[in-house]
Design a protein around this motif. Sequence first.
Motif, PDB file in Angstrom:
ATOM      1  N   SER A 139      52.559 -40.410  65.642  1.00 12.62           N
ATOM      2  CA  SER A 139      53.958 -39.817  65.226  1.00 12.62           C
ATOM      3  C   SER A 139      54.454 -40.858  64.325  1.00 12.62           C
TER       4      SER A 139
ATOM      5  N   SER B 123      54.794 -40.076  60.108  1.00 12.33           N
ATOM      6  CA  SER B 123      56.308 -40.101  59.578  1.00 12.33           C
ATOM      7  C   SER B 123      56.345 -41.005  58.441  1.00 12.33           C
TER       8      SER B 123
ATOM      9  N   SER C 204      59.762 -33.245  61.080  1.00 11.33           N
ATOM     10  CA  SER C 204      60.204 -34.606  60.600  1.00 11.33           C
ATOM     11  C   SER C 204      59.457 -34.719  59.287  1.00 11.33           C
TER      12      SER C 204
ATOM     13  N   LEU D  11      62.293 -35.827  56.307  1.00 12.33           N
ATOM     14  CA  LEU D  11      62.065 -36.910  55.322  1.00 12.33           C
ATOM     15  C   LEU D  11      61.504 -36.860  53.953  1.00 12.33           C
TER      16      LEU D  11
ATOM     17  N   VAL E 251      60.609 -38.417  69.295  1.00 17.86           N
ATOM     18  CA  VAL E 251      60.435 -37.656  68.140  1.00 17.86           C
ATOM     19  C   VAL E 251      60.112 -36.289  68.329  1.00 17.86           C
TER      20      VAL E 251
ATOM     21  N   LYS F 133      67.713 -34.293  66.823  1.00 19.61           N
ATOM     22  CA  LYS F 133      67.692 -35.238  65.886  1.00 19.61           C
ATOM     23  C   LYS F 133      69.066 -35.234  64.950  1.00 19.61           C
TER      24      LYS F 133
ATOM     25  N   VAL G 146      66.525 -41.655  66.630  1.00 24.13           N
ATOM     26  CA  VAL G 146      65.105 -40.996  67.093  1.00 24.13           C
ATOM     27  C   VAL G 146      64.006 -42.154  67.492  1.00 24.13           C
TER      28      VAL G 146
ATOM     29  N   THR H 121      59.728 -43.017  68.779  1.00 22.98           N
ATOM     30  CA  THR H 121      58.393 -42.681  68.962  1.00 22.98           C
ATOM     31  C   THR H 121      57.757 -43.464  70.285  1.00 22.98           C
TER      32      THR H 121
ATOM     33  N   LYS I  46      68.021 -36.628  59.254  1.00 27.81           N
ATOM     34  CA  LYS I  46      67.767 -37.741  58.378  1.00 27.81           C
ATOM     35  C   LYS I  46      68.312 -39.041  58.658  1.00 27.81           C
TER      36      LYS I  46
ATOM     37  N   LEU J 243      66.364 -40.198  61.904  1.00 27.03           N
ATOM     38  CA  LEU J 243      65.038 -40.497  61.622  1.00 27.03           C
ATOM     39  C   LEU J 243      64.928 -41.898  60.722  1.00 27.03           C
ATOM     40  N   GLU J 244      65.894 -42.021  59.829  1.00 27.67           N
ATOM     41  CA  GLU J 244      65.876 -43.199  58.968  1.00 27.67           C
ATOM     42  C   GLU J 244      66.451 -44.331  59.524  1.00 27.67           C
TER      43      GLU J 244
ATOM     44  N   MET K  32      65.652 -45.022  62.687  1.00 27.69           N
ATOM     45  CA  MET K  32      64.450 -45.255  63.358  1.00 27.69           C
ATOM     46  C   MET K  32      63.623 -46.177  62.650  1.00 27.69           C
TER      47      MET K  32
END
Length: 356
Positions: free
Chosen positions: A54, A58, A81, A85, A134, A141, A151, A153, A346, A349-350, A352
């Motif tokens: 994952s 990503s 995801s 992104l 994730v 998220k 986030v 993984t 986002k 996630l960013e 992470m």
Amino acid sequence: MRPLMPDRYRQVSDHESIERIKARKLELGRRLVLLGHHYQRQEIVELSDFRGDSLGLSRDAAKQKDAEFIVFCGVHFMAESAEILSQPQQIVQLPDLTAGCPMADMADIFQVESAWREIDKVCGGENVTPITYVNSSAELKAFCGRNDGVVCTSSNAGSVFDWGFEKTDKLFFFPDEHLGRNTANKKGIQKDKVIVWNPEEEMGGNTRKQIRDADVILWKGYCHVHTFFKLVHVLEIREKYPEAIIIVHPECVEEVVDMADADGSTGFIVQFVQEAKSGSTIVIGTEINLVNRLAREHPDKKIFELARSLCPNMYKINLRNLLWTLDNIGEINIVTVPKQIKVEAKVALERMLEII
Ligand code: 13P
Ligand code: SF4
């Protein structure tokens, strides 16, 4: 309404599907990138431009700034995801939009927000960091994005826990209880400081004191593919193959992970097998398509499964729905995320991607 795959695709043979997919890939060239998770069927992995876990996918998705179309062979949260992104002009497609992840569905935004409010009330404003695996919806998220969370993984959960503990004394982790517990164990957190939040019960099934004293609050969610592996499977292998190295995914229950020789993401498992000495016996506790592929790719090593466990959702992606998607590139099976959710998700996630 979701379009149904026309019958004519069902009649295409494997061989013809592969040839037509290859031809579509040639036609589309750099406009297309095909990502394949390690649990995908062999033929899908072979056709993918990138294969990975994952986290790796990503990153790969985020790097494909020039491709117009990202076709994700995996499950919905992974494609979502990638969509979060992606660049505004890019289109992300998943060959079967019903390929979900039952674990990701075990926590929804209403339940998590309600738990968050209860935890906040009990802790009297003490800071808590929310961390979502994730394997979760874009809404969760986004929740983490707007609440100073992040986030993770299965390959970076440890570093993400460290990041959380640098900011706050308490973490709220969802939706996989087992990845959370196994990570807390690796961090040496006392067992009585780790509690489980059951969304079906008042206060998650905890007393106020338990919540106040906890270092980690884990959502009561699980992956049916990985909780299928039991301690008895490990004990049987230990008896029959004392020389075997047992390696499992951290979504397995604590007692299986504790008794294994190593645990890690699918990417970690792939690398572990690649680096193992020729002649070693390696028994793997993860999704069967990956185990079988590793066995085929490493004939010099004896590789087999801890028990046979298949992810039916990963298995939904096949040659026919991939061909159908490529024939209708940019038109069908598109994964979308509402704008505001995308912006906040986002952020998480960013964060992470910056941590490791
Ligand atoms: P990885 O991040 O290890 O690829 O895991 C994804 C997953 O869904 C495992 O069940
Ligand atoms: Fe979800 Fe488990 Fe399948 Fe992974 S293996 S996608 S966690 S159901």
